[in-house]
Write a protein that holds these residues in place. Sequence first.
Motif, PDB file in Angstrom:
ATOM      1  N   GLN A 258      -3.468  -3.215 -22.925  1.00  0.00           N
ATOM      2  CA  GLN A 258      -2.938  -4.535 -22.594  1.00  0.00           C
ATOM      3  C   GLN A 258      -1.957  -4.451 -21.428  1.00  0.00           C
ATOM      4  O   GLN A 258      -1.964  -5.301 -20.537  1.00  0.00           O
ATOM      5  CB  GLN A 258      -2.256  -5.172 -23.821  1.00  0.00           C
ATOM      6  CG  GLN A 258      -3.221  -5.600 -24.901  1.00  0.00           C
ATOM      7  CD  GLN A 258      -4.234  -6.612 -24.399  1.00  0.00           C
ATOM      8  OE1 GLN A 258      -3.897  -7.552 -23.705  1.00  0.00           O
ATOM      9  NE2 GLN A 258      -5.495  -6.398 -24.742  1.00  0.00           N
ATOM     10  N   ASP A 259      -1.105  -3.431 -21.434  1.00  0.00           N
ATOM     11  CA  ASP A 259      -0.163  -3.239 -20.328  1.00  0.00           C
ATOM     12  C   ASP A 259      -0.911  -2.996 -19.023  1.00  0.00           C
ATOM     13  O   ASP A 259      -0.555  -3.545 -17.977  1.00  0.00           O
ATOM     14  CB  ASP A 259       0.790  -2.071 -20.617  1.00  0.00           C
ATOM     15  CG  ASP A 259       1.745  -2.349 -21.757  1.00  0.00           C
ATOM     16  OD1 ASP A 259       1.886  -3.529 -22.166  1.00  0.00           O
ATOM     17  OD2 ASP A 259       2.349  -1.378 -22.270  1.00  0.00           O
ATOM     18  N   TYR A 260      -1.955  -2.188 -19.078  1.00  0.00           N
ATOM     19  CA  TYR A 260      -2.748  -1.888 -17.891  1.00  0.00           C
ATOM     20  C   TYR A 260      -3.439  -3.148 -17.371  1.00  0.00           C
ATOM     21  O   TYR A 260      -3.447  -3.410 -16.167  1.00  0.00           O
ATOM     22  CB  TYR A 260      -3.781  -0.805 -18.216  1.00  0.00           C
ATOM     23  CG  TYR A 260      -4.657  -0.437 -17.052  1.00  0.00           C
ATOM     24  CD1 TYR A 260      -4.177   0.358 -16.016  1.00  0.00           C
ATOM     25  CD2 TYR A 260      -5.972  -0.895 -16.975  1.00  0.00           C
ATOM     26  CE1 TYR A 260      -4.981   0.692 -14.937  1.00  0.00           C
ATOM     27  CE2 TYR A 260      -6.776  -0.570 -15.903  1.00  0.00           C
ATOM     28  CZ  TYR A 260      -6.279   0.217 -14.884  1.00  0.00           C
ATOM     29  OH  TYR A 260      -7.076   0.531 -13.812  1.00  0.00           O
ATOM     30  N   ILE A 261      -4.004  -3.929 -18.283  1.00  0.00           N
ATOM     31  CA  ILE A 261      -4.666  -5.180 -17.894  1.00  0.00           C
ATOM     32  C   ILE A 261      -3.676  -6.109 -17.214  1.00  0.00           C
ATOM     33  O   ILE A 261      -3.984  -6.723 -16.184  1.00  0.00           O
ATOM     34  CB  ILE A 261      -5.325  -5.855 -19.113  1.00  0.00           C
ATOM     35  CG1 ILE A 261      -6.557  -5.054 -19.546  1.00  0.00           C
ATOM     36  CG2 ILE A 261      -5.705  -7.302 -18.815  1.00  0.00           C
ATOM     37  CD1 ILE A 261      -7.136  -5.473 -20.889  1.00  0.00           C
ATOM     38  N   LYS A 262      -2.463  -6.209 -17.754  1.00  0.00           N
ATOM     39  CA  LYS A 262      -1.445  -7.074 -17.140  1.00  0.00           C
ATOM     40  C   LYS A 262      -1.082  -6.568 -15.751  1.00  0.00           C
ATOM     41  O   LYS A 262      -0.967  -7.358 -14.807  1.00  0.00           O
ATOM     42  CB  LYS A 262      -0.202  -7.157 -18.006  1.00  0.00           C
ATOM     43  CG  LYS A 262       0.865  -8.050 -17.381  1.00  0.00           C
ATOM     44  CD  LYS A 262       1.970  -8.389 -18.289  1.00  0.00           C
ATOM     45  CE  LYS A 262       3.013  -9.297 -17.688  1.00  0.00           C
ATOM     46  NZ  LYS A 262       2.971  -9.587 -16.277  1.00  0.00           N
ATOM     47  N   GLN A 263      -0.914  -5.251 -15.607  1.00  0.00           N
ATOM     48  CA  GLN A 263      -0.613  -4.683 -14.290  1.00  0.00           C
ATOM     49  C   GLN A 263      -1.729  -4.992 -13.294  1.00  0.00           C
ATOM     50  O   GLN A 263      -1.464  -5.364 -12.146  1.00  0.00           O
ATOM     51  CB  GLN A 263      -0.427  -3.166 -14.378  1.00  0.00           C
ATOM     52  CG  GLN A 263       0.847  -2.732 -15.041  1.00  0.00           C
ATOM     53  CD  GLN A 263       0.912  -1.209 -15.194  1.00  0.00           C
ATOM     54  OE1 GLN A 263      -0.043  -0.495 -14.895  1.00  0.00           O
ATOM     55  NE2 GLN A 263       2.045  -0.723 -15.658  1.00  0.00           N
ATOM     56  N   MET A 264      -2.973  -4.834 -13.719  1.00  0.00           N
ATOM     57  CA  MET A 264      -4.099  -5.106 -12.832  1.00  0.00           C
ATOM     58  C   MET A 264      -4.174  -6.590 -12.485  1.00  0.00           C
ATOM     59  O   MET A 264      -4.449  -6.949 -11.337  1.00  0.00           O
ATOM     60  CB  MET A 264      -5.421  -4.645 -13.454  1.00  0.00           C
ATOM     61  CG  MET A 264      -5.566  -3.135 -13.544  1.00  0.00           C
ATOM     62  SD  MET A 264      -5.465  -2.322 -11.941  1.00  0.00           S
ATOM     63  CE  MET A 264      -3.849  -1.576 -12.045  1.00  0.00           C
ATOM     64  N   ASP A 265      -3.917  -7.463 -13.462  1.00  0.00           N
ATOM     65  CA  ASP A 265      -3.902  -8.897 -13.194  1.00  0.00           C
ATOM     66  C   ASP A 265      -2.827  -9.242 -12.165  1.00  0.00           C
ATOM     67  O   ASP A 265      -3.055 -10.048 -11.256  1.00  0.00           O
ATOM     68  CB  ASP A 265      -3.661  -9.693 -14.480  1.00  0.00           C
ATOM     69  CG  ASP A 265      -4.886  -9.763 -15.373  1.00  0.00           C
ATOM     70  OD1 ASP A 265      -6.000  -9.443 -14.903  1.00  0.00           O
ATOM     71  OD2 ASP A 265      -4.727 -10.138 -16.562  1.00  0.00           O
ATOM     72  N   ASP A 266      -1.644  -8.626 -12.306  1.00  0.00           N
ATOM     73  CA  ASP A 266      -0.560  -8.858 -11.345  1.00  0.00           C
ATOM     74  C   ASP A 266      -0.952  -8.377  -9.953  1.00  0.00           C
ATOM     75  O   ASP A 266      -0.717  -9.067  -8.957  1.00  0.00           O
ATOM     76  CB  ASP A 266       0.727  -8.158 -11.791  1.00  0.00           C
ATOM     77  CG  ASP A 266       1.348  -8.769 -13.041  1.00  0.00           C
ATOM     78  OD1 ASP A 266       0.943  -9.891 -13.426  1.00  0.00           O
ATOM     79  OD2 ASP A 266       2.220  -8.110 -13.643  1.00  0.00           O
ATOM     80  N   LYS A 267      -1.552  -7.199  -9.872  1.00  0.00           N
ATOM     81  CA  LYS A 267      -1.978  -6.656  -8.573  1.00  0.00           C
ATOM     82  C   LYS A 267      -3.078  -7.513  -7.949  1.00  0.00           C
ATOM     83  O   LYS A 267      -3.072  -7.755  -6.738  1.00  0.00           O
ATOM     84  CB  LYS A 267      -2.447  -5.212  -8.725  1.00  0.00           C
ATOM     85  CG  LYS A 267      -1.303  -4.247  -8.968  1.00  0.00           C
ATOM     86  CD  LYS A 267      -1.792  -2.817  -9.124  1.00  0.00           C
ATOM     87  CE  LYS A 267      -0.608  -1.895  -9.384  1.00  0.00           C
ATOM     88  NZ  LYS A 267      -0.992  -0.496  -9.496  1.00  0.00           N
ATOM     89  N   ILE A 268      -4.016  -7.965  -8.755  1.00  0.00           N
ATOM     90  CA  ILE A 268      -5.086  -8.829  -8.251  1.00  0.00           C
ATOM     91  C   ILE A 268      -4.496 -10.145  -7.748  1.00  0.00           C
ATOM     92  O   ILE A 268      -4.890 -10.650  -6.691  1.00  0.00           O
ATOM     93  CB  ILE A 268      -6.160  -9.061  -9.331  1.00  0.00           C
ATOM     94  CG1 ILE A 268      -6.956  -7.772  -9.554  1.00  0.00           C
ATOM     95  CG2 ILE A 268      -7.091 -10.213  -8.954  1.00  0.00           C
ATOM     96  CD1 ILE A 268      -7.866  -7.799 -10.769  1.00  0.00           C
ATOM     97  N   GLY A 269      -3.542 -10.689  -8.505  1.00  0.00           N
ATOM     98  CA  GLY A 269      -2.883 -11.930  -8.072  1.00  0.00           C
ATOM     99  C   GLY A 269      -2.172 -11.739  -6.745  1.00  0.00           C
ATOM    100  O   GLY A 269      -2.258 -12.602  -5.853  1.00  0.00           O
ATOM    101  N   LEU A 270      -1.471 -10.630  -6.575  1.00  0.00           N
ATOM    102  CA  LEU A 270      -0.782 -10.345  -5.324  1.00  0.00           C
ATOM    103  C   LEU A 270      -1.780 -10.185  -4.183  1.00  0.00           C
ATOM    104  O   LEU A 270      -1.577 -10.705  -3.079  1.00  0.00           O
ATOM    105  CB  LEU A 270       0.069  -9.078  -5.466  1.00  0.00           C
ATOM    106  CG  LEU A 270       0.839  -8.625  -4.232  1.00  0.00           C
ATOM    107  CD1 LEU A 270       1.822  -9.701  -3.785  1.00  0.00           C
ATOM    108  CD2 LEU A 270       1.568  -7.318  -4.508  1.00  0.00           C
ATOM    109  N   LEU A 271      -2.879  -9.492  -4.436  1.00  0.00           N
ATOM    110  CA  LEU A 271      -3.908  -9.303  -3.421  1.00  0.00           C
ATOM    111  C   LEU A 271      -4.524 -10.639  -3.025  1.00  0.00           C
ATOM    112  O   LEU A 271      -4.707 -10.914  -1.832  1.00  0.00           O
ATOM    113  CB  LEU A 271      -4.986  -8.346  -3.947  1.00  0.00           C
ATOM    114  CG  LEU A 271      -6.135  -8.016  -3.000  1.00  0.00           C
ATOM    115  CD1 LEU A 271      -5.613  -7.388  -1.715  1.00  0.00           C
ATOM    116  CD2 LEU A 271      -7.125  -7.099  -3.682  1.00  0.00           C
TER     117      LEU A 271
END
Length: 102
Positions: free
Chosen positions: A73-86
Amino acid sequence: MSSHAIEISLLGRAYSIACPAGQESALRQVADKLEKQLSSLKSRTNNLSREEIAIMAALNIGYELLEEQQKNQDYIKQMDDKIGLLQSTLEDALVERSSKED
């Protein structure tokens, strides 16, 4: 998908477990991990019954699963944040490019 019985051994007792075709290796790996967990608990706590050892192993394995789920879940949130920033960066770049072309 059909299933057939696989023989496994836990704490010296044989069990016949139904297993879907193609999943035999996974079941054996899980059984091996469980056997190690059970044997470890038994060697550390000689006064527990088989049932108590099984409950302790289930709790330990459940805790490991919960930890892994939290990591996922933590990894998914990190990836979602990175995708949002991208996405935001790309949108900003496209808007800037569009403004320069006008």
